[in-house]
Design an enzyme around this catalytic site. Structure first.
Site: not given
Ligand code: AMP
Length: 424
Positions: A67, A228, A381, A404
Site C-alpha cells: 500500500r 453470501k 479482497g 469494500g
Molecule cells: P466474500 O467475502 O463474500 O467474497 O466471501 C469469501 C469467503 O467465501 C471465503 O472465506 C470462502 O471460504 C467462502 N466460500 C467460498 N465458497 C464457499 C462455499 N462453497 N461454502 C462456504 N464458503 C465458501
C-alpha cells in the site's frame, strides 16, 4: 495521463496493459481532475493515502508494504514538481483515541526508505506539532501527519476537524481508494474547504473499474463468488444490466441451486434470499444475459481441509454433504466461455480457497484469466489475495486496492471520496 504512461508509473499489477489502451474512452466517472490538471508548484498539498498496512502484532513491523508502494507515484510526482507534501492516513482502529500501537511511525520509516528521503512524522494530526511542521514545510519536503483516526471526529466527518486539516494546506488530493467509500473528515469532509483532485492511484482505479462499467469491450463477463448472495446483491443487480455473461460460483451458488429446486445437502444457503435468487435468474433470462452456475461440485461432510470429498453434479448433491468448491467440468465450462471474453471483472473466490484442498476452482480460474487476451479486473479482497498467492498479479490488467470500495463501485454507488473531487 495516457495508458502507456500509466503502465510505466504503475509497475504493480499492470504488465499486459499496453495493448488494451484504447478500450475505455472516458465517461462521467473518469471525468475527475487529477494532480496533472492543476499547478502544484510551491503549494502545500494534503494527500490522503491508504497506509493502513498489515503489521506484526508484537513488533509492529510492516509485513506487507504494497500500500505504501502504491502511493509512491503520486508522492514522487508532487516532489518532482516542487510541491510541499503533507500526507495523512488512518492505520487500524484506534477508535478515536491516541494509541501508540497505531502510530504511523513505521510507515514514516518505510516511506522514507522507499523514497530515499526524510519523511517528518508529526506527533499529532491537527495539533501544535502538525501545525508547526506544516507551516515551515519547504518545496520538495514531506510531512506525515499522525493517524487521523486518533480523532473520533475523523469517522464522524466532523466539519470542525475537516476544516482544521484543510487549514494546513492549499490543495487536497485523495489517493486512498480503499477508504473512498467512507465519508470521513480526511476522505471527503476536507474537500469542502480546499480544491480537491485525485492522485494517480484513484485515477487508475477509476479508469479500470469505471471503464469496465461505462464502456466495456464486449463480450463482458463478470465472475462472482464468495460466501453470501446478500453481500453481492447490489453488484449482481448492477452488473446484470451491463454484462453478456454472469458466472456465479462459491458459496452463493447454492442459494441459486435451491432457487432452482435442487437439493443442496448442507451447503451454505441464505433461505431469505431464495426468492431474490429466483428473480435474478428470471431477470438474466429476460435481459438475454447468460447466467452460468457450476455444473459439478466438490462436496464434503465437514467444513475442513482434512475432509474427504467427492465430486458430484449439481443435480446430485447427496444429503449430509456440503459444496466446498466447483468441480472439474465446471472449470472446463468456465474456461470455454471465458476464452472469448474481452473484459472480465472478478470478485470473490469460487470455493473455500483457504483450504488447499478446495482452492483448485479459484486457482484454476485465476490461471485462466492470466492467459486471456482481455482486460482482467480483480475486485480487491479474497480474489486479489488468491491471485497474489498464485504469483499471477502481473498477469492481470488491474487489481483493485480497495475491497469494500471496489464492491460499492461495482454496485454503481457514489463513493463520497470520489464524488467530492472536482470535475474536469
Ligand atoms: P466474500 O467475502 O463474500 O467474497 O466471501 C469469501 C469467503 O467465501 C471465503 O472465506 C470462502 O471460504 C467462502 N466460500 C467460498 N465458497 C464457499 C462455499 N462453497 N461454502 C462456504 N464458503 C465458501
Amino acid at each position: 495521463m495516457g495508458y502507456r504512461e500509466l503502465e510505466i508509473e504503475f509497475s504493480i499489477h499492470t504488465s499486459h496493459l499496453a495493448h488494451h489502451t484504447s478500450m475505455f474512452n472516458g465517461g462521467i466517472i473518469m471525468n475527475k481532475k487529477t494532480i496533472k490538471d492543476i499547478d502544484v508548484k510551491n503549494k502545500k498539498i494534503l494527500v490522503r493515502c491508504d497506509f493502513n498496512v498489515p503489521q506484526n502484532k508484537e513488533t509492529g513491523e510492516i509485513t506487507d508494504n504494497r500500500r505504501i508502494k502504491a502511493a509512491l507515484p503520486t508522492i514522487q510526482y508532487l516532489l518532482e514538481n516542487n510541491a510541499k507534501v503533507i500526507l495523512c492516513s488512518h492505520l487500524g482502529r484506534p477508535k478515536g483515541e491516541v494509541n501508540p500501537k497505531y502510530s504511523l511511525k513505521p510507515v514514516a520509516e518505510e516511506l522514507s526508505k522507499l523514497l530515499g528521503k526524510e519523511v517528518k512524522l508529526a506527533k499529532d494530526v491537527i495539533g501544535t506539532d502538525a501545525k508547526e511542521l506544516t507551516s515551515n514545510i519547504k518545496e520538495g519536503e514531506i510531512v506525515l501527519l499522525e493517524n487521523v483516526r486518533f480523532h473520533a471526529e475523523e469517522e464522524k466527518n466532523d466539519a470542525g476537524f475537516a476544516k482544521e486539516l484543510a487549514s494546513m494546506a492549499q490543495i487536497y488530493v485523495n489517493d486512498a481508494f480503499g477508504t473512498s467509500h467512507r465519508a470521513h473528515g480526511s476522505t471527503a469532509g476536507v474537500a469542502d474547504y480546499l480544491p480537491a483532485v485525485s492522485g494517480f492511484l484513484i485515477e487508475k482505479e477509476l479508469e479500470f473499474l469505471g471503464g469496465a462499467l461505462e464502456n466495456p469491450k464486449k463480450p463482458f463477463i463478470a465472475i462472482l463468488g464468495g460466501a453470501k448472495v446478500s453481500d453481492k446483491i447490489g453488484v449482481i443487480e448492477n452488473l446484470i444490466e451491463k454484462v453478456d455473461t454472469l458466472i456465479i460460483g462459491g458459496g452463493m451458488a447454492y442459494t441459486f441451486f435451491k432457487a432452482k429446486g435442487l437439493n443442496i445437502g448442507t451447503s451454505i444457503c441464505e433461505e431469505d434470499k431464495i426468492d431474490l435468487a429466483k428473480s435474478l435468474l428470471e431477470k438474466a433470462e429476460d435481459k438475454g444475459v447468460k447466467l452460468l452456475l457450476p455444473v459439478d461440485n466438490k462436496v464434503a461432510k465437514e467444513f475442513s481441509n482434512e475432509a474427504e470429498y467427492i465430486e458430484v453434479s449439481s443435480e446430485e448433491i447427496p444429503d449430509g454433504y456440503m459444496g466446498m468448491d466447483i468441480g472439474a467440468k465446471t472449470i472446463e465450462n468456465f474456461k470455454e466461455v471465458l476464452k472469448d471474453a474481452k473484459t472480465v471483472v472478478w470478485n470473490g473466490p469460487l470455493g473455500v480457497f483457504e483450504f488447499d484442498k478446495f482452492a483448485q476452482g479459484t486457482n484454476e480460474v485465476a490461471k485462466i484469466l492470466g492467459n486471456l487476451d482481455a482486460i482482467t479486473i480483480i475486485g480487491g479482497g479474497d480474489s486479489a489475495a488468491a491471485i497474489e498467492k498464485m504469483g499471477l498479479a502481473d498477469k492481470m490488467t488491474h487489481i483493485s486496492t480497495g475491497g469494500g470500495a471496489s464492491l460499492e463501485f461495482l454496485e454503481g454507488k457514489t463513493l463520497p471520496g470520489i464524488a467530492c473531487l472536482e470535475n474536469k
